[in-house]
Enzyme design. Structure first.
Site, mmCIF file in Angstrom:
data_model
loop_
_atom_site.group_PDB
_atom_site.id
_atom_site.type_symbol
_atom_site.label_atom_id
_atom_site.label_comp_id
_atom_site.label_asym_id
_atom_site.label_seq_id
_atom_site.Cartn_x
_atom_site.Cartn_y
_atom_site.Cartn_z
ATOM 1 N N THR A 55 0.871 -1.182 0.000
ATOM 2 C CA THR A 55 0.000 0.000 0.000
ATOM 3 C C THR A 55 0.906 1.229 0.000
ATOM 4 O OG1 THR A 55 -0.273 -0.295 2.401
ATOM 5 C CG2 THR A 55 -2.059 -1.057 0.991
ATOM 6 N N LYS A 59 4.293 -6.933 4.159
ATOM 7 C CA LYS A 59 4.022 -5.555 3.773
ATOM 8 C C LYS A 59 3.748 -4.749 5.036
ATOM 9 C CE LYS A 59 0.700 -3.451 3.229
ATOM 10 N NZ LYS A 59 0.130 -2.329 4.079
ATOM 11 N N THR A 92 2.407 -8.783 12.338
ATOM 12 C CA THR A 92 2.762 -7.532 11.685
ATOM 13 C C THR A 92 1.606 -7.117 10.800
ATOM 14 O OG1 THR A 92 4.397 -6.431 10.316
ATOM 15 C CG2 THR A 92 3.859 -8.686 9.742
ATOM 16 N N GLU A 98 6.937 5.003 6.987
ATOM 17 C CA GLU A 98 6.530 6.125 6.147
ATOM 18 C C GLU A 98 7.384 7.362 6.438
ATOM 19 O OE1 GLU A 98 1.915 4.673 5.598
ATOM 20 O OE2 GLU A 98 2.413 6.050 7.234
ATOM 21 N N SER A 147 -7.058 10.291 -0.023
ATOM 22 C CA SER A 147 -7.336 11.073 -1.237
ATOM 23 C C SER A 147 -6.777 10.399 -2.469
ATOM 24 C CB SER A 147 -6.754 12.470 -1.103
ATOM 25 O OG SER A 147 -5.358 12.415 -0.912
#
Length: 413
Positions: A158, A184, A195, A285, A413
Site C-alpha cells: 500500500t 508488507k 505484523t 513512512e 485522497s
C-alpha cells in the site's frame, strides 16, 4: 503507494527459491484504483498445514475473524490477499464480503471454505466490493505458477515503497528444506501478535500444532519488537504455511516441537521474521533513519521492553533523531514516563558508543561533536542502562519526518 523508494531499502534482494506445492498469481481487480495490481492468490497443494498470529486489536478486521475461525483445522489450500481496502469496521457487510470471497475462491480451487485464508489491507471503514473477485479468480487459478516472490510481495503493497522478502534453506534431519517469507507494512505499525501482513511458506513436513508453537515463539523478537508510529493495525496477520513436500525427498514429518531436528528450522524462522520486521521499519513512512533501542539493567525483561517501546514510540525522541539532534534529555523523559521501575540517579544513556549521560546527569566527558556524529548515521543505536536488575530488551523503530505527516494527511485522497 509512494513513488520514492526509501533510502533505507535493501541494496539487493536475495534469490528466492521455489517452494514445492506453492503457486501464485496476481491481478488488478479495481478494489480502489484502476489498473493497479491489488489482488494476490496463493494456491497450495493438498496436505498443506497452517499456523498464524493476529492482531490483538479489539476492533479486528473481518478477514482476521475469518482466519481465526479457520485456523484450528490446521489445513490450507489457498490464500487471497487484497490491497486498497482493509475490510475493517465494515459490520455485516464485512462479514458478507469475506463469506463471498471464500465462496468464490473455494469454488474455483475445488476445496472447502475452511481451507481458504483471507487478508486485506488499506482503508478502514469502506465496504469491500468482494464481487470484483469473481471477475479475476478463475484466471488467477489457471495462471498460478511458482513465480516471482518479488512480484508477489509487490502485489500486497500500500504505502510501502519496496517489496519485502526473505529466505533461508536449512537442514531438517538430513534433508534441506526452504523457508520463504514476504511482508508488507510501512505505517500503522506497532504490531501486537503479528505484523501488518506477513506470509511465510516452507516445504518442511511440520504438523500444524508445531508450526503454531514456532510462529508464536518467534513473533516476540521480530514483529512484536518493531514500531513505526505506535499504532496497532486492525488487520495484523502473520500466517505460516507448510506444504510438507520435502517428505518426498526423505524428510521425516515433525510432530513435536521438542524434536531436536527442528532447531535449525526454528532459528531460520526467527531470522526470516526478524529480517522482514526490520525491512518494515526501514520502510516506515517517511523514514530516513533505522533506530535500534536497547534497554539493559531493568527489573525484568518485560519491564525493559515497555521502557524500550516508550523510547521508540516517543514523537520527541523520533523527531530529534530526524533532525540529527543528540537530545538525550528526551530519552530520559521517555524512560521516566514508561511507568516502569527506574532510578534517575542510576540511569546511563549511550548514542552509539558515546556515553552521553550517567548517574543522573550529563556524562563528565560528554562531547556534543561525538554525539552529533552518531546521529548523522543511517543506523543509530540508543542504549539505556536502568541499573536495577538483569532485564533487557531490544526494539527497532525509525525517525519521524515531515513526510510521515504528508503521507498520512492525504492517505484517503
Amino acid at each position: 503507494m509512494s513513488t520514492e523508494v526509501s533510502p533505507l531499502a535493501p541494496k539487493s534482494y536475495p534469490e528466492m527459491p521455489v517452494i514445492e506445492g506453492v503457486r501464485f498469481a496476481t491481478a488488478a481487480a479495481g478494489i480502489k484504483y484502476k489498473g493497479r495490481t491489488d489482488v494476490l492468490l496463493v494456491l497450495m497443494d493438498e496436505g498443506t498445514e497452517v499456523a498464524g498470529v493476529f492482531t490483538r486489536s479489539l476492533c479486528p478486521s473481518a478477514p482476521v475473524d475469518w482466519c481465526r475461525a479457520n485456523l484450528p483445522s490446521g489445513k490450507a489450500r489457498a490464500l487471497l490477499v487484497n490491497s486498497g481496502n482493509a475490510n475493517a469496521f465494515t459490520g455485516k457487510k464485512g462479514k458478507a464480503a469475506v463469506e463471498l470471497s471464500a465462496d468464490i475462491v473455494s469454488k474455483a480451487v475445488g476445496c472447502a471454505q475452511g481451507e481458504i485464508y483471507l487478508a486485506s489491507t488499506g482503508v478502514i471503514g469502506e465496504p469491500l466490493p468482494a464481487d470484483k473477485f469473481s471477475g479475476v479468480v478463475d484466471g488467477l487459478v489457471s495462471d498460478a505458477v511458482a513465480g516471482s516472490w518479488l512480484d508477489t510481495a509487490k502485489a500486497i503493497m500500500t504505502t510501502d515503497t519496496y517489496p519485502k522478502v526473505s529466505t533461508r534453506t536449512v537442514d531438517l534431519g538430513g534433508v534441506p528444506v526452504t523457508l520463504n517469507g514476504i511482508a508488507k507494512g510501512a505505517g500503522m505499525i506497532a504490531p501486537d501478535m503479528a505484523t501488518m501482513l506477513s506470509f511465510l511458506f516452507t516445504d518442511a513436513p511440520v504438523a500444524a500444532p508445531v508450526l503454531q508453537e514456532l510462529i508464536s515463539g518467534a513473533v516476540g523478537g521480530s514483529f512484536n519488537a518493531i514500531t513505526v508510529d505506535s499504532d496497532t493495525s486492525t488487520s495484523d496477520t502473520a500466517l505460516l504455511f507448510a506444504t510438507g513436500k520435502a517428505a518426498e525427498r526423505g524428510a521425516v514429518r515433525v510432530t513435536e516441537a521438542s524434536d531436536p531436528r527442528l532447531e535449525p528450522f526454528r532459528q531460520a524462522l526467527g531470522e526470516v521474521m526478524q529480517d522482514l520486521a526490520h525491512q518494515i521499519v526501514r520502510d516506515g513512512e517517511g523514514a530516513r533513519k533505522f533506530v535500534e533501542v536497547r534497554v539493559e539493567g531493568a527489573s525484568s525483561d518485560a519491564s525493559a521492553k515497555r521502557i524500550a517501546l516508550s523510547i521508540a514510540n516517543s514523537p520527541l525522541v523520533k523527531t530529534a533523531i530526524a533532525g540529527e539532534d543528540a537530545n538525550w534529555g528526551r530519552v530520559v523523559m521517555a524512560v521516566g514516563k514508561a511507568g516502569e521501575p527506574a532510578d534517575r540517579d542510576r540511569l546511563a544513556i549511550w548514542f552509539g558508543d558515546v556515553r552521553v549521560a550517567v548517574n543522573g546527569e550529563r556524562d563528565p566527558d560528554y562531547s556534543e561533536a561525538a554525539a552529533s556524529a552518531v546521529m548523522e548515521r543511517e543506523h543509530i543505536v540508543i542504549r539505556t542502562e536502568i541499573g536495577l536488575g538483569e532485564g533487557s530488551a531490544t526494539v527497532w523503530t525509525c525517525d519521524l519526518t515531515k513526510a510521515y505527516v504528508e503521507i498520512n494527511g492525504d492517505y484517503r485522497s
